[in-house]
Design an enzyme around this catalytic site. Structure first.
Site: not given
Ligand code: GLY
Length: 377
Positions: A220, A274, A272, A251
């Site tokens: 991310t 999600g 982090g 997320d």
């Molecule tokens: N924050 C990225 C994920 O959990 O996919």
């Protein structure tokens, strides 16, 4: 013609001069208009936004900042910035070469929000397109929808002329996936809960051994920007959790979780774990905290406290009873105040950092941690 200054003219003049209007003697019944401090252009992102250049001259935050100052639309500038990471094969948490799912397939998530236009777009579990952020922007601009997923998202991209590739793995990402497969005991396939736990454990072992950067396990980049007019936009793009179950969406493409922008107030986004963010819709919470007048740092720490309080499952807690995962938010207010806040000051031995670019140039800074250093388990 009357000499009376209309409220609109007064506010416009006040903005230009960077003045506070409430105390003016021009009004006998003073309207409660407080003109915000003139904003300064700022771009904030996760730390990878000031690391990768894909062989070019600039990092994401530098590229986006330069374009914003040149007068480009803020969202276009931010997306040009994150495209650098999406296309860079060395960045294995985003776009091309991102760590694949449990089946060895790279599935990408992305969202974008345009503050002044009050529009948003997102894609999830998209395969075969190196730059999901551009597809998310096309969803925003060309459809009446906010989120397209899977085959539908890919077919939408194909129809628009995006190149669809059979496989977005690089030699590096495939090698790591094969290593993960080797470590995952096939016996666990009999029990889906234990199988998922074993897969997650094997991933964390690979992080602890330095095979995967802790920040790339969940991948991310989130990148948010504001221009001198106070126009705010944001974008988040990721290959998601390494070795996730096929079809898992984190997320990043969910408005309010991996990204939220309100042009009157500010923007927030995350990297982090999600699932922890999705449960708490934390980017929305942070922007609402900004609306209540909190500084970005306090707005973010408040959200991390909420996430900590809602983390009660034993499997998600460490030996101290605290969340056993990393989660970081990047927060920008309309007036250009910013903060990076993280569950831990350092996780898996790596400092929690964020990137920013202002007229002082690009910097990588330490996040404010809710908790100190995560214990080595
Ligand atoms: N924050 C990225 C994920 O959990 O996919």
């Amino acid at each position: 013609m009357s000499n009376r200054v209309t409220r609109r003219e007064f506010v416009a003049t006040g903005v230009a001069a960077g003045m506070v209007a409430a105390a003016t003697p021009l009004f006998s019944e003073a309207p409660s208009v407080v003109v915000p401090k003139a904003p300064r252009p700022v771009v904030i992102s996760s730390a990878n936004g000031n690391r990768y250049k894909n062989g070019g001259p600039r990092t994401c935050v530098e590229e986006a900042f330069e374009r914003i100052v040149r007068g480009e639309d803020v969202l276009d500038a931010l997306i040009a910035g994150v495209n650098i990471l999406e296309l860079d094969p060395e960045e294995d948490g985003v776009g091309f070469g991102g760590l694949p799912n449990a089946d060895g397939v790279v599935q990408l998530d992305s969202s974008c929000m345009h503050g002044p236009k009050r529009r948003a777009g997102a894609v999830a579990a998209l395969e075969g397109v190196r730059t999901p952020s551009l597809v998310a922007k096309a969803v925003m601009e060309l459809t009446d929808h906010h989120l397209l997923v899977g085959e539908g998202a890919q077919s939408f991209a194909r129809n628009l002329g995006f190149k669809i590739e059979d496989d977005l793995n690089t030699e590096h990402s495939r090698k790591l996936w094969l290593e993960w497969k080797r470590r995952t005991d096939p016996k666990h396939y009999l029990d889906p809960v234990e199988r998922a736990a074993a897969g997650y454990r094997a991933g964390l072992e690979m992080v602890a051994e330095g095979l995967i950067d802790a920040q790339h396990f969940w991948g991310t980049i989130n990148c948010d920007g504001v221009n001198a007019k106070g126009d705010l936009c944001g974008v988040t793009t990721t290959s998601g959790l390494a070795w996730k179950i096929a079809g898992r969406v984190g997320d990043s493409p969910i408005l309010g979780a991996g990204l939220y922008v309100d042009n009157d107030v500010g923007a927030a986004g995350s990297t982090g774990r999600g699932e922890a963010n999705l449960y708490n819709v934390a980017s929305y919470l942070i922007v609402e905290n900004l609306r209540r007048g909190l500084h970005p740092k306090d707005a973010g720490i408040d959200a991390l406290r909420r996430i900590k309080a809602n983390t009660v499952e034993k499997r998600l807690l460490n030996s101290r009873g605290n969340p056993d995962f990393g989660l970081t938010f990047y927060i920008l207010s309309k007036s250009g105040e910013y903060a990076g806040v993280s569950m831990y000051n350092a996780y898996e031995g790596k400092l929690a950092q964020f990137a920013v670019c202002t007229d002082k140039g690009p910097e990588t800074l330490q996040c404010e941690g809710l908790l100190g250093e995560a214990p080595a388990e």
